[in-house]
Write an enzyme that holds these catalytic residues in place. Structure first.
Site, PDB file in Angstrom:
ATOM      1  N   HIS A  94       0.817  -1.216   0.000  1.00 29.88           N
ATOM      2  CA  HIS A  94       0.000   0.000   0.000  1.00 29.88           C
ATOM      3  C   HIS A  94       0.850   1.265   0.000  1.00 29.88           C
ATOM      4  O   HIS A  94       2.062   1.218   0.222  1.00 29.88           O
ATOM      5  CB  HIS A  94      -0.946   0.038   1.205  1.00 29.88           C
ATOM      6  CG  HIS A  94      -0.255   0.189   2.526  1.00 29.88           C
ATOM      7  ND1 HIS A  94       0.033  -0.890   3.352  1.00 29.88           N
ATOM      8  CD2 HIS A  94       0.211   1.284   3.196  1.00 29.88           C
ATOM      9  CE1 HIS A  94       0.624  -0.463   4.450  1.00 29.88           C
ATOM     10  NE2 HIS A  94       0.751   0.856   4.378  1.00 29.88           N
ATOM     11  N   GLU A 143      -3.215   3.753   2.916  1.00 28.75           N
ATOM     12  CA  GLU A 143      -3.392   3.898   4.360  1.00 28.75           C
ATOM     13  C   GLU A 143      -3.446   5.391   4.678  1.00 28.75           C
ATOM     14  O   GLU A 143      -2.558   6.155   4.296  1.00 28.75           O
ATOM     15  CB  GLU A 143      -2.242   3.255   5.127  1.00 28.75           C
ATOM     16  CG  GLU A 143      -2.406   3.367   6.646  1.00 28.75           C
ATOM     17  CD  GLU A 143      -1.273   2.722   7.418  1.00 28.75           C
ATOM     18  OE1 GLU A 143      -1.429   2.544   8.635  1.00 28.75           O
ATOM     19  OE2 GLU A 143      -0.232   2.397   6.806  1.00 28.75           O
ATOM     20  N   GLN A 156       4.533   7.155   2.642  1.00 31.73           N
ATOM     21  CA  GLN A 156       4.857   5.736   2.839  1.00 31.73           C
ATOM     22  C   GLN A 156       4.621   4.891   1.596  1.00 31.73           C
ATOM     23  O   GLN A 156       3.655   5.087   0.867  1.00 31.73           O
ATOM     24  CB  GLN A 156       3.991   5.210   3.985  1.00 31.73           C
ATOM     25  CG  GLN A 156       4.326   3.844   4.498  1.00 31.73           C
ATOM     26  CD  GLN A 156       3.373   3.436   5.607  1.00 31.73           C
ATOM     27  OE1 GLN A 156       2.466   2.638   5.402  1.00 31.73           O
ATOM     28  NE2 GLN A 156       3.554   3.998   6.790  1.00 31.73           N
ATOM     29  N   ASN A 213       4.691 -11.141   6.198  1.00 31.88           N
ATOM     30  CA  ASN A 213       3.473 -11.832   6.622  1.00 31.88           C
ATOM     31  C   ASN A 213       3.800 -13.285   6.949  1.00 31.88           C
ATOM     32  O   ASN A 213       4.310 -14.021   6.092  1.00 31.88           O
ATOM     33  CB  ASN A 213       2.417 -11.758   5.514  1.00 31.88           C
ATOM     34  CG  ASN A 213       1.935 -10.345   5.271  1.00 31.88           C
ATOM     35  OD1 ASN A 213       1.261  -9.747   6.094  1.00 31.88           O
ATOM     36  ND2 ASN A 213       2.309  -9.782   4.118  1.00 31.88           N
ATOM     37  N   PRO A 259      23.803   8.053 -18.798  1.00 34.16           N
ATOM     38  CA  PRO A 259      22.728   8.945 -19.235  1.00 34.16           C
ATOM     39  C   PRO A 259      21.672   8.234 -20.065  1.00 34.16           C
ATOM     40  O   PRO A 259      21.980   7.328 -20.834  1.00 34.16           O
ATOM     41  CB  PRO A 259      23.462  10.000 -20.063  1.00 34.16           C
ATOM     42  CG  PRO A 259      24.687   9.305 -20.561  1.00 34.16           C
ATOM     43  CD  PRO A 259      25.080   8.351 -19.482  1.00 34.16           C
ATOM     44  N   VAL A 279      15.107   3.012  -8.999  1.00 29.79           N
ATOM     45  CA  VAL A 279      15.892   3.800  -9.948  1.00 29.79           C
ATOM     46  C   VAL A 279      16.583   4.913  -9.172  1.00 29.79           C
ATOM     47  O   VAL A 279      15.934   5.656  -8.435  1.00 29.79           O
ATOM     48  CB  VAL A 279      15.004   4.405 -11.060  1.00 29.79           C
ATOM     49  CG1 VAL A 279      15.851   5.227 -12.028  1.00 29.79           C
ATOM     50  CG2 VAL A 279      14.260   3.311 -11.810  1.00 29.79           C
TER      51      VAL A 279
END
Length: 292
Positions: A94, A143, A156, A213, A259, A279
């Protein structure tokens, strides 16, 4: 061997001193207009740029709470080919947004047919931290965190990981992020959380929240979450550090430093130990590109 070890230590120490901040997160969406409406009307973001690429058959937009020069923003891409269907997947968890009016936002989303995944309320019984979970029109989860005003309301990114300690070590060594709070274990809800970022106050900056989890052995990758971009003063030194860390912990560089053709912005890109892409973008080049 001694010279190689010294180089290893020097580049990893440099990472800790580099000037870094979260620049942008890129995701794929279905209906660009509807997504922009949701992010602006309900979440309070602004449209910072919008472009159409008819020959390449896609459109894009950048939304956020402030200018790209100073704020973390979201890049949205919508493909015009119906066969290129969005699959959010379950690997990405999330986004987090800090707000002073969580209840009003939730009610506005509810009144307009939006999905409330978790009603506003404290983290624990008797707790003071109020949060809620809502879903955008594409299925991405946000959230909402009740907080005082903060410089970075888009605060977040939460990613599901399989080995928490290895992931923490990877982000610390390769990206110079600090563990901003001790790991939080919820044996009742079967997960462990870790918050990493730059600086020392997790309520004032954007963070990456890692979530493990319990007993979950597989996620669906999907094609929605693309990557997060982070600024650096030297993509070449940054890439050298990442290369050292990937040899030790896993992951891999997928774009060597250098580049980008035509626009000349220097970048490097890599996958972490769970396959999430980051990145690294030259800070000065990034600002120059925004001025064009």
């Amino acid at each position: 061997m001694e010279a190689r070890t010294a180089l290893h230590e020097d580049v990893l120490e440099w990472v800790k001193k580099d000037s870094r901040r979260f620049l942008r997160v890129n995701i794929k969406v279905d209906d660009l207009d509807y997504t922009i409406k949701f992010y602006t009307e309900f979440l309070g973001m602004k449209v910072l740029s919008r472009k159409h690429f008819p020959e390449e058959k896609y459109s894009s937009a950048v939304v956020g709470f402030g200018p790209q020069e100073t704020h973390f923003v979201i890049g949205l891409t919508s493909h015009h080919n119906e066969a290129d269907k969005l699959e959010v997947g379950t690997t990405f968890n999330h986004f987090g947004i800090a707000t002073q009016d969580i209840y009003n936002i939730v009610e506005k989303i509810r009144a307009n047919g939006g999905v409330i995944a978790r009603e506003p309320g404290p983290v624990t019984t008797g707790g003071t931290s109020i949060f809620a979970f809502v879903k955008d029109p594409n299925g991405y989860t946000f959230e909402l965190l009740q907080r005082p005003p903060t410089p970075e309301p888009l605060c977040q990114i939460c990613l599901n990981v399989f080995d928490m300690d290895r992931s923490i070590e990877f982000y610390n060594k390769s990206l110079g992020m600090n563990l901003l709070l001790p790991k939080f274990n919820s044996t009742e809800e079967q997960y462990t959380l870790a918050m990493l970022g730059y600086g020392s106050n997790f309520t004032e900056t954007t963070i990456i929240e890692l979530k493990y989890n319990y007993n979950v052995t597989q996620y669906t990758r999907g094609n929605g979450y693309a990557q997060v971009a982070i600024g650096t003063n030297d993509v070449y030194k940054s890439a050298a550090a990442v290369e050292l860390v990937t040899k030790e912990l896993g992951g891999k560089i997928i774009r060597p430093p250098g580049p980008i053709p035509k626009i000349k912005t220097k970048i490097t890109a890599f996958l972490d130990t769970d396959g999430f892409q980051t990145v690294l973008v030259d800070n000065q080049d990034y600002l120059k590109e925004l001025k064009k």
